[in-house]
Design a protein around this motif. Structure first.
Motif, mmCIF file in Angstrom:
data_model
loop_
_atom_site.group_PDB
_atom_site.id
_atom_site.type_symbol
_atom_site.label_atom_id
_atom_site.label_comp_id
_atom_site.label_asym_id
_atom_site.label_seq_id
_atom_site.Cartn_x
_atom_site.Cartn_y
_atom_site.Cartn_z
ATOM 1 N N GLY A 1 0.790 -1.220 0.000
ATOM 2 C CA GLY A 1 0.000 0.000 0.000
ATOM 3 C C GLY A 1 0.824 1.272 0.000
ATOM 4 N N ARG A 2 2.082 1.171 -0.423
ATOM 5 C CA ARG A 2 2.964 2.341 -0.482
ATOM 6 C C ARG A 2 3.176 2.765 -1.931
ATOM 7 N NH1 ARG A 2 7.771 1.147 0.327
ATOM 8 N NH2 ARG A 2 7.733 -1.138 0.549
ATOM 9 N N PRO A 3 3.477 4.048 -2.169
ATOM 10 C CA PRO A 3 3.819 4.469 -3.537
ATOM 11 C C PRO A 3 5.077 3.752 -4.004
ATOM 12 C CG PRO A 3 3.395 6.376 -2.125
ATOM 13 C CD PRO A 3 3.478 5.185 -1.223
ATOM 14 N N GLN A 4 5.133 3.453 -5.278
ATOM 15 C CA GLN A 4 6.305 2.780 -5.820
ATOM 16 C C GLN A 4 7.474 3.760 -5.947
ATOM 17 O OE1 GLN A 4 5.784 1.435 -9.928
ATOM 18 N NE2 GLN A 4 4.152 2.914 -10.245
ATOM 19 N N ILE A 5 8.657 3.207 -6.189
ATOM 20 C CA ILE A 5 9.881 4.005 -6.222
ATOM 21 C C ILE A 5 10.324 4.311 -7.653
ATOM 22 C CG2 ILE A 5 12.289 4.123 -5.463
ATOM 23 C CD1 ILE A 5 10.219 4.081 -3.203
ATOM 24 N N TYR A 6 10.191 3.329 -8.540
ATOM 25 C CA TYR A 6 10.768 3.454 -9.880
ATOM 26 C C TYR A 6 9.738 3.592 -11.000
ATOM 27 C CZ TYR A 6 14.901 1.870 -7.373
ATOM 28 O OH TYR A 6 15.931 1.752 -6.466
ATOM 29 N N GLY A 7 8.465 3.488 -10.682
ATOM 30 C CA GLY A 7 7.434 3.670 -11.703
ATOM 31 C C GLY A 7 7.265 2.504 -12.649
ATOM 32 N N ARG B 1 -7.426 -0.570 -22.656
ATOM 33 C CA ARG B 1 -6.169 -0.889 -23.326
ATOM 34 C C ARG B 1 -5.074 0.128 -22.985
ATOM 35 N NH1 ARG B 1 -10.081 -2.526 -27.040
ATOM 36 N NH2 ARG B 1 -9.858 -4.680 -27.787
ATOM 37 N N GLU B 2 -5.263 0.858 -21.899
ATOM 38 C CA GLU B 2 -4.261 1.847 -21.492
ATOM 39 C C GLU B 2 -3.625 1.430 -20.174
ATOM 40 O OE1 GLU B 2 -3.757 6.651 -20.605
ATOM 41 O OE2 GLU B 2 -5.748 5.784 -20.957
ATOM 42 N N ALA B 3 -2.294 1.501 -20.118
ATOM 43 C CA ALA B 3 -1.557 1.195 -18.894
ATOM 44 C C ALA B 3 -1.309 2.495 -18.130
ATOM 45 C CB ALA B 3 -0.236 0.513 -19.229
ATOM 46 N N ILE B 4 -1.883 2.595 -16.945
ATOM 47 C CA ILE B 4 -1.738 3.787 -16.114
ATOM 48 C C ILE B 4 -0.658 3.514 -15.067
ATOM 49 C CG2 ILE B 4 -2.891 5.419 -14.588
ATOM 50 C CD1 ILE B 4 -3.994 5.360 -17.448
ATOM 51 N N VAL B 5 0.358 4.367 -15.012
ATOM 52 C CA VAL B 5 1.432 4.197 -14.030
ATOM 53 C C VAL B 5 0.875 4.456 -12.634
ATOM 54 C CG1 VAL B 5 3.688 5.011 -13.261
ATOM 55 C CG2 VAL B 5 3.188 4.856 -15.707
ATOM 56 N N ASP B 6 1.104 3.515 -11.726
ATOM 57 C CA ASP B 6 0.629 3.655 -10.354
ATOM 58 C C ASP B 6 1.391 4.767 -9.627
ATOM 59 O OD1 ASP B 6 -1.238 1.562 -10.608
ATOM 60 O OD2 ASP B 6 0.305 0.068 -10.227
ATOM 61 N N PRO B 7 0.828 5.263 -8.495
ATOM 62 C CA PRO B 7 1.449 6.393 -7.782
ATOM 63 C C PRO B 7 2.926 6.146 -7.451
ATOM 64 C CG PRO B 7 -0.740 5.966 -6.913
ATOM 65 C CD PRO B 7 -0.450 4.856 -7.877
ATOM 66 N N ILE B 8 3.710 7.215 -7.557
ATOM 67 C CA ILE B 8 5.157 7.155 -7.352
ATOM 68 C C ILE B 8 5.546 8.102 -6.225
ATOM 69 C CG2 ILE B 8 7.426 7.531 -8.414
ATOM 70 C CD1 ILE B 8 6.078 7.124 -11.139
ATOM 71 N N ALA B 9 6.382 7.634 -5.313
ATOM 72 C CA ALA B 9 6.925 8.485 -4.259
ATOM 73 C C ALA B 9 7.983 9.403 -4.865
ATOM 74 C CB ALA B 9 7.542 7.631 -3.146
ATOM 75 N N ASP B 10 7.930 10.694 -4.521
ATOM 76 C CA ASP B 10 8.907 11.657 -5.038
ATOM 77 C C ASP B 10 9.029 11.513 -6.549
ATOM 78 O OD1 ASP B 10 10.950 13.544 -5.309
ATOM 79 O OD2 ASP B 10 12.520 12.097 -4.827
ATOM 80 N N SER B 11 7.927 11.766 -7.236
ATOM 81 C CA SER B 11 7.913 11.558 -8.683
ATOM 82 C C SER B 11 8.913 12.459 -9.410
ATOM 83 C CB SER B 11 6.506 11.799 -9.235
ATOM 84 O OG SER B 11 6.055 13.108 -8.916
ATOM 85 N N ALA B 12 9.259 13.591 -8.808
ATOM 86 C CA ALA B 12 10.221 14.492 -9.451
ATOM 87 C C ALA B 12 11.595 13.844 -9.588
ATOM 88 C CB ALA B 12 10.331 15.805 -8.667
ATOM 89 N N GLY B 13 11.920 12.939 -8.689
ATOM 90 C CA GLY B 13 13.234 12.298 -8.721
ATOM 91 C C GLY B 13 13.239 10.923 -9.332
ATOM 92 N N VAL B 14 12.106 10.505 -9.933
ATOM 93 C CA VAL B 14 12.007 9.125 -10.400
ATOM 94 C C VAL B 14 12.998 8.834 -11.526
ATOM 95 C CG1 VAL B 14 10.151 9.583 -12.065
ATOM 96 C CG2 VAL B 14 10.428 7.296 -11.108
ATOM 97 N N ASP B 15 13.212 9.775 -12.437
ATOM 98 C CA ASP B 15 14.123 9.492 -13.547
ATOM 99 C C ASP B 15 15.559 9.311 -13.071
ATOM 100 O OD1 ASP B 15 12.193 9.393 -15.474
ATOM 101 O OD2 ASP B 15 12.489 11.446 -16.196
ATOM 102 N N ALA B 16 15.950 10.052 -12.035
ATOM 103 C CA ALA B 16 17.301 9.876 -11.485
ATOM 104 C C ALA B 16 17.438 8.499 -10.851
ATOM 105 C CB ALA B 16 17.600 10.968 -10.465
ATOM 106 N N ARG B 17 16.410 8.066 -10.141
ATOM 107 C CA ARG B 17 16.460 6.733 -9.520
ATOM 108 C C ARG B 17 16.465 5.653 -10.596
ATOM 109 N NH1 ARG B 17 12.609 9.354 -6.313
ATOM 110 N NH2 ARG B 17 10.880 8.163 -7.195
ATOM 111 N N ARG B 18 15.681 5.838 -11.639
ATOM 112 C CA ARG B 18 15.657 4.871 -12.725
ATOM 113 C C ARG B 18 17.027 4.796 -13.407
ATOM 114 N NH1 ARG B 18 10.740 3.133 -14.759
ATOM 115 N NH2 ARG B 18 11.638 3.020 -16.854
#
Length: 206
Positions: free
Chosen positions: A150-156, A164-181
Motif C-alpha cells: 500500500g505504499r507508492p512505488q519508487i521506480y514507476g 487498453r491503457e496502462a496507467i502508471v501507479d502512484p510514485i513516491a517523489d515523482s520528481a526524482g524518479v528518472d534519477a532513480r531509474r
C-alpha cells in the motif's frame, strides 16, 4: 509467561521461520533444478502471452484465463518458495544467468504471497550488487512489494490496466524518479510509458 512475552516470542519464531535458511549442502541448480525451473517459466510466459492476446482482442481477459494464470502462479510459488527458503537466492555458477532471471520472474509473479516477495527483496538486491541480476529486475520487485504494502512505488514500473491503457501507479517523489531509474540503468519514465502504450496497443500490458 505474560501475554506480551508470548506475542514477542511468537513474533521472533515467525521471523526466524520465514527467514531463508542456509542449506547444509549447497544445491547445484544447474544440474538438479534448472530443467523444472525453465519448464515452469515456459508455463508462466505462455499463460501471460494468452492473457495479453485476450486483452488485445477483447479489452480484458476472460475469467477462465485469469483463473488459469492464478493456478500457474500458485503452483510455481509452491514449488519455488521452499527451495529459496532452504537454499537462498541462486548465484552463479550454481545457476546460469538465464536461470537466475527465471527465478526472478517466478518470484515477481508470486503475488499470492506478498510476504515472501518482500522476504526475497534483500536477496535480490544482493544479487544485483554482485552482478547476477540487472537493475530492471530489482526495480520491478521493489515496486511490486511497495504496491502490495500500500505504499507508492519508487521506480514507476508498476501499472494498472484500464481498458487498453496502462496507467502508471502512484510514485513516491515523482520528481526524482528518472534519477532513480537511471541509477539502475532504466530509461526515463516517459520513454518507459511510451513503450508500455505501444505494447498495449499491440498485445496488452506486461
Amino acid at each position: 509467561m505474560t501475554l506480551f512475552r508470548r506475542r514477542l516470542l511468537l513474533s521472533l519464531v515467525l521471523t526466524v521461520a520465514c527467514r531463508p535458511q542456509p542449506a547444509a549442502t549447497p544445491v547445484d541448480w544447474n544440474s538438479h533444478l534448472r530443467p523444472e525451473l525453465m519448464a515452469r517459466l515456459d508455463r508462466d510466459q505462455a499463460v501471460r502471452d494468452s492473457f495479453l492476446a485476450q486483452i488485445n482482442a477483447l479489452g480484458h481477459p476472460t475469467a477462465a484465463l485469469a483463473t488459469s494464470m492464478q493456478s500457474v502462479d500458485s503452483a510455481n510459488l509452491a514449488w519455488l518458495k521452499p527451495l529459496l527458503l532452504a537454499y537462498g537466492w541462486p548465484t552463479r555458477p550454481a545457476l546460469d544467468s538465464e536461470g537466475i532471471e527465471a527465478v526472478f520472474l517466478l518470484v515477481q509473479h508470486a503475488d499470492r504471497d506478498p510476504a515472501f516477495q518482500a522476504a526475497m527483496l534483500p536477496q535480490l538486491a544482493a544479487a544485483h550488487r554482485s552482478g547476477d541480476i540487472p537493475g530492471q529486475s530489482l526495480a520491478l520487485l521493489t515496486d511490486r512489494v511497495a504496491k502490495a504494502q500500500g505504499r507508492p512505488q519508487i521506480y514507476g514500473t508498476q501499472t494498472t490496466l484500464k481498458g487498453r491503457e496502462a496507467i502508471v501507479d502512484p510514485i513516491a517523489d515523482s520528481a526524482g524518479v528518472d534519477a532513480r531509474r537511471a541509477a539502475l540503468g532504466l530509461p526515463p519514465l516517459a520513454v518507459y510509458k511510451h513503450l508500455l502504450d505501444s505494447m498495449v496497443s499491440r498485445a496488452g500490458t506486461p
